[in-house]
Motif scaffolding. Structure first.
Motif, PDB file in Angstrom:
ATOM      1  N   ILE A 309     -18.795   1.481  10.642  1.00 10.05           N
ATOM      2  CA  ILE A 309     -18.724   0.921   9.295  1.00 10.05           C
ATOM      3  C   ILE A 309     -18.798  -0.245   8.661  1.00 10.05           C
ATOM      4  N   PRO A 310     -19.832  -1.142   9.164  1.00 10.48           N
ATOM      5  CA  PRO A 310     -19.499  -2.589   8.400  1.00 10.48           C
ATOM      6  C   PRO A 310     -20.226  -2.629   6.913  1.00 10.48           C
ATOM      7  N   GLU A 311     -20.140  -1.763   6.288  1.00  7.41           N
ATOM      8  CA  GLU A 311     -20.452  -1.962   5.229  1.00  7.41           C
ATOM      9  C   GLU A 311     -19.593  -1.732   4.498  1.00  7.41           C
ATOM     10  N   CYS A 327     -15.839  -0.959  -0.572  1.00  2.00           N
ATOM     11  CA  CYS A 327     -16.974   0.232  -0.612  1.00  2.00           C
ATOM     12  C   CYS A 327     -17.589  -0.456  -0.961  1.00  2.00           C
ATOM     13  N   SER A 328     -17.775  -1.783  -1.977  1.00  2.00           N
ATOM     14  CA  SER A 328     -18.044  -2.030  -3.446  1.00  2.00           C
ATOM     15  C   SER A 328     -20.344  -2.059  -2.484  1.00  2.00           C
ATOM     16  N   GLU A 329     -20.309  -2.634  -0.898  1.00  2.00           N
ATOM     17  CA  GLU A 329     -22.041  -2.665  -0.004  1.00  2.00           C
ATOM     18  C   GLU A 329     -22.188  -1.431   0.096  1.00  2.00           C
ATOM     19  N   LEU A 330     -21.494  -0.094  -0.520  1.00  2.00           N
ATOM     20  CA  LEU A 330     -22.300   1.100  -0.441  1.00  2.00           C
ATOM     21  C   LEU A 330     -23.269   0.923  -1.857  1.00  2.00           C
ATOM     22  N   LYS A 331     -22.818   0.603  -2.481  1.00  2.00           N
ATOM     23  CA  LYS A 331     -23.274   0.375  -4.220  1.00  2.00           C
ATOM     24  C   LYS A 331     -23.851   2.245  -4.321  1.00  2.00           C
ATOM     25  N   ILE A 332     -22.492   2.854  -5.113  1.00  2.00           N
ATOM     26  CA  ILE A 332     -22.708   3.982  -5.692  1.00  2.00           C
ATOM     27  C   ILE A 332     -21.432   4.039  -6.194  1.00  2.00           C
ATOM     28  N   SER A 333     -21.338   4.355  -7.263  1.00  2.00           N
ATOM     29  CA  SER A 333     -19.739   4.796  -7.674  1.00  2.00           C
ATOM     30  C   SER A 333     -18.547   5.256  -7.067  1.00  2.00           C
ATOM     31  N   SER A 334     -17.286   4.871  -7.962  1.00  2.00           N
ATOM     32  CA  SER A 334     -16.234   5.661  -6.998  1.00  2.00           C
ATOM     33  C   SER A 334     -16.364   7.087  -6.906  1.00  2.00           C
ATOM     34  N   GLU A 335     -16.919   8.110  -8.414  1.00  2.00           N
ATOM     35  CA  GLU A 335     -16.779   9.109  -8.125  1.00  2.00           C
ATOM     36  C   GLU A 335     -17.597   9.942  -7.864  1.00  2.00           C
ATOM     37  N   LYS A 336     -18.954   8.879  -7.584  1.00  2.00           N
ATOM     38  CA  LYS A 336     -19.934   9.241  -6.462  1.00  2.00           C
ATOM     39  C   LYS A 336     -19.539   9.980  -5.355  1.00  2.00           C
ATOM     40  N   GLY A 352      -9.673   4.246  -5.549  1.00  2.00           N
ATOM     41  CA  GLY A 352      -8.727   3.027  -6.208  1.00  2.00           C
ATOM     42  C   GLY A 352      -9.452   2.573  -7.109  1.00  2.00           C
ATOM     43  N   ARG A 353     -10.240   3.908  -7.823  1.00  2.00           N
ATOM     44  CA  ARG A 353     -10.298   3.542  -9.545  1.00  2.00           C
ATOM     45  C   ARG A 353      -8.955   4.012  -9.931  1.00  2.00           C
ATOM     46  N   THR A 354      -8.139   5.046  -9.353  1.00  2.00           N
ATOM     47  CA  THR A 354      -6.971   6.184 -10.197  1.00  2.00           C
ATOM     48  C   THR A 354      -6.210   4.645 -10.970  1.00  2.00           C
ATOM     49  N   TYR A 355      -6.453   3.112 -10.213  1.00  2.00           N
ATOM     50  CA  TYR A 355      -5.663   2.357  -9.924  1.00  2.00           C
ATOM     51  C   TYR A 355      -6.154   1.004 -10.728  1.00  2.00           C
ATOM     52  N   GLY A 356      -6.477   1.624 -11.635  1.00  2.00           N
ATOM     53  CA  GLY A 356      -7.474   0.860 -12.729  1.00  2.00           C
ATOM     54  C   GLY A 356      -8.664   0.314 -12.604  1.00  2.00           C
ATOM     55  N   GLN A 357      -9.803  -0.370 -14.309  1.00  2.00           N
ATOM     56  CA  GLN A 357     -10.906  -1.234 -13.428  1.00  2.00           C
ATOM     57  C   GLN A 357     -11.530  -1.399 -12.269  1.00  2.00           C
ATOM     58  N   THR A 358     -10.589  -2.325 -12.122  1.00  2.00           N
ATOM     59  CA  THR A 358      -9.748  -3.189 -11.192  1.00  2.00           C
ATOM     60  C   THR A 358     -10.006  -2.651  -9.857  1.00  2.00           C
ATOM     61  N   GLY A 359     -10.189  -1.733  -9.230  1.00  2.00           N
ATOM     62  CA  GLY A 359     -10.082  -0.653  -8.456  1.00  2.00           C
ATOM     63  C   GLY A 359     -11.785  -0.057  -7.943  1.00  2.00           C
ATOM     64  N   GLU A 360     -12.409  -0.056  -9.202  1.00  2.00           N
ATOM     65  CA  GLU A 360     -13.433   0.300  -8.809  1.00  2.00           C
ATOM     66  C   GLU A 360     -13.502   0.238  -7.361  1.00  2.00           C
ATOM     67  N   ASN A 361     -14.731   1.128  -6.651  1.00  2.00           N
ATOM     68  CA  ASN A 361     -15.784   0.765  -5.663  1.00  2.00           C
ATOM     69  C   ASN A 361     -14.190   0.435  -4.428  1.00  2.00           C
ATOM     70  N   PHE A 362     -12.918   1.174  -4.150  1.00  2.00           N
ATOM     71  CA  PHE A 362     -12.181   1.095  -2.920  1.00  2.00           C
ATOM     72  C   PHE A 362     -11.619   2.066  -2.795  1.00  2.00           C
ATOM     73  N   LEU A 363     -11.159   2.059  -1.702  1.00  2.00           N
ATOM     74  CA  LEU A 363     -10.562   3.583  -1.768  1.00  2.00           C
ATOM     75  C   LEU A 363      -8.690   3.036  -0.896  1.00  2.00           C
ATOM     76  N   ARG A 364      -8.127   3.618  -1.268  1.00  2.00           N
ATOM     77  CA  ARG A 364      -6.592   3.415  -0.590  1.00  2.00           C
ATOM     78  C   ARG A 364      -6.137   4.907   0.308  1.00  2.00           C
TER      79      ARG A 364
END
Length: 399
Positions: A309-311, A327-336, A352-364
């Motif tokens: 998963i190089p993306e 996960c920003s290269e996937l071009k999909i919202s955290s919710e989706k 990542g959105r759980t941890y604030g707006q700057t966590g958008e497009n991330f996963l923990r």
């Protein structure tokens, strides 16, 4: 050598992560990598001492304020971090978050601003707002796959803040703050009359670098509070219990009055007291093997992502046991992405959105588990990404 890869079934143990995963993800047929506890067995010595205590048929009220408990903690700081903690600075608390809540109450007024670095542990936001204080965010800067502090923004916001709330190592991104960074934070805080509360609960989970307790900076002890526990290091959050280190005598006495005479949480669970003493007596060897296991799991994540998963890019952690995934290269919202992880991949990974707006497009991703579970989870993540890519390709072909 400890076998941390031995599978352990946690279902039916009232586990938040396993038995109640539907509360968090809306589904119970998934593989969870969510809350920050470990799918790993605790040290045998802790099991032995608790079993021995339970052979005694009476479980009456217990105490924490005695030499064995206090000396175990001060010994740990001395031999592991080379810092002297005075026994009288210590107080018991049922949890780190309880301690944080009470310190916020004692050190600030309603509508005061509490400054923290974001993305940040989600419970911090709740603790601040539920105490009727305001969250003040200084966004960390992501450069060259590492998070750094925006010093000009931080210093400007310190002028507004009553309290600086640190997390060291920083959950969720895994930064271990360096000595110079912490000293600079202390100096800026002192200049702006800010108290500093540091949540150090992951202090023993250091993968790179060196953990630097704030109280090593001896000239600034008066305005610093440290919060910690054995719960993360030794995987015993179900025992409850933590401790708070407060050099300021007046503040410490006020904290103890609240815990003992108002909130009545000063009588500890005896198993936590025993486990804390034993863990801090014998824990170095076990922790060394644990850290080696987490590092091996981190290598598994690194190689799997590059090959499959190089993306998705790993922001390599220096501490904690989380893989912070870009996960920003996937071009999909955290919710989706969350919806597809659950419905397609059948895997529960914290958004990542759980941890604030700057966590958008991330996963923990919690990697404190067996390698078998981790690889299974990564394959489920791969299935999800392949589905996303296939859907986009289908859309392009029909466009």
């Amino acid at each position: 050598m400890i076998n941390f890869n031995e599978p352990i079934d946690r279902m039916g143990t009232y586990s938040t992560q396993w038995d109640f995963m539907a509360d968090r993800f809306g589904a119970s047929n998934i593989l969870p990598f969510s809350i920050s506890d470990m799918d790993l067995a605790i040290p045998n010595e802790l099991v032995t001492i608790m079993k021995k205590r339970l052979e005694h048929p009476i479980l009456g009220y217990s105490r924490w304020n005695h030499p064995e408990y206090l000396e175990a903690i001060t010994h740990w700081y001395r031999q592991r971090f080379e810092v002297e903690i005075e026994p009288e600075w210590l107080s018991y608390s049922p949890s780190v978050m309880y301690s944080l809540s009470k310190c916020i109450e004692l050190l600030s007024q309603e509508q005061d601003e509490i400054l923290l670095f974001t993305p940040a542990y989600n419970a911090f936001f709740d603790c601040i707002t539920m105490n009727r204080r305001k969250v003040l965010c200084s966004n960390l800067i992501l450069e060259n796959q590492q998070y750094t502090i925006d010093w000009s923004d931080f210093e400007e916001k310190c002028r507004q803040a009553k309290i600086i709330l640190l997390c060291n190592p920083h959950n969720p991104v895994g930064r271990v703050w360096q000595e110079w960074e912490l000293i600079k934070i202390i100096e800026i805080g002192k200049k702006n009359n800010c108290y500093i509360i540091s949540d150090d609960i992951h202090m023993d989970i250091i993968l790179e670098g060196t953990f630097y307790p704030l109280l090593k900076a001896k000239n600034y002890q008066h305005n610093i509070i440290l919060l910690s526990s054995i719960s993360k290091s030794f995987n015993v959050p179900a025992l409850t219990g933590s401790y708070v280190i407060i050099p300021n005598e007046q503040l410490r006495k006020s904290f103890q009055v609240i815990t003992r005479y108002r909130d009545f949480v000063n009588s500890p669970a005896v198993l936590n007291v025993l486990a804390t003493i034993k863990a801090y007596q014998i824990g170095n060897e076990w922790l060394s093997e644990l850290l080696d296991h987490i590092k091996r799991n981190l290598e598994i994540v690194t190689h799997f992502l590059k090959a499959n998963i190089p993306e998705i890019k790993l922001i390599k952690p220096e501490g904690c046991y989380f893989a912070w995934l870009d996960c920003s290269e996937l071009k999909i919202s955290s919710e989706k992405l969350q919806t597809l992880l659950i419905t397609i991949g059948k895997v529960g990974i914290m958004s990542g959105r759980t941890y604030g707006q700057t966590g958008e497009n991330f996963l923990r991703l919690n990697i404190a588990c067996s390698d078998i579970k981790l690889i299974d989870g990564l394959n489920r993540l791969k299935i999800t990404v392949e589905y996303i890519k296939a859907q986009k390709k289908r859309g392009e072909n029909h466009g």
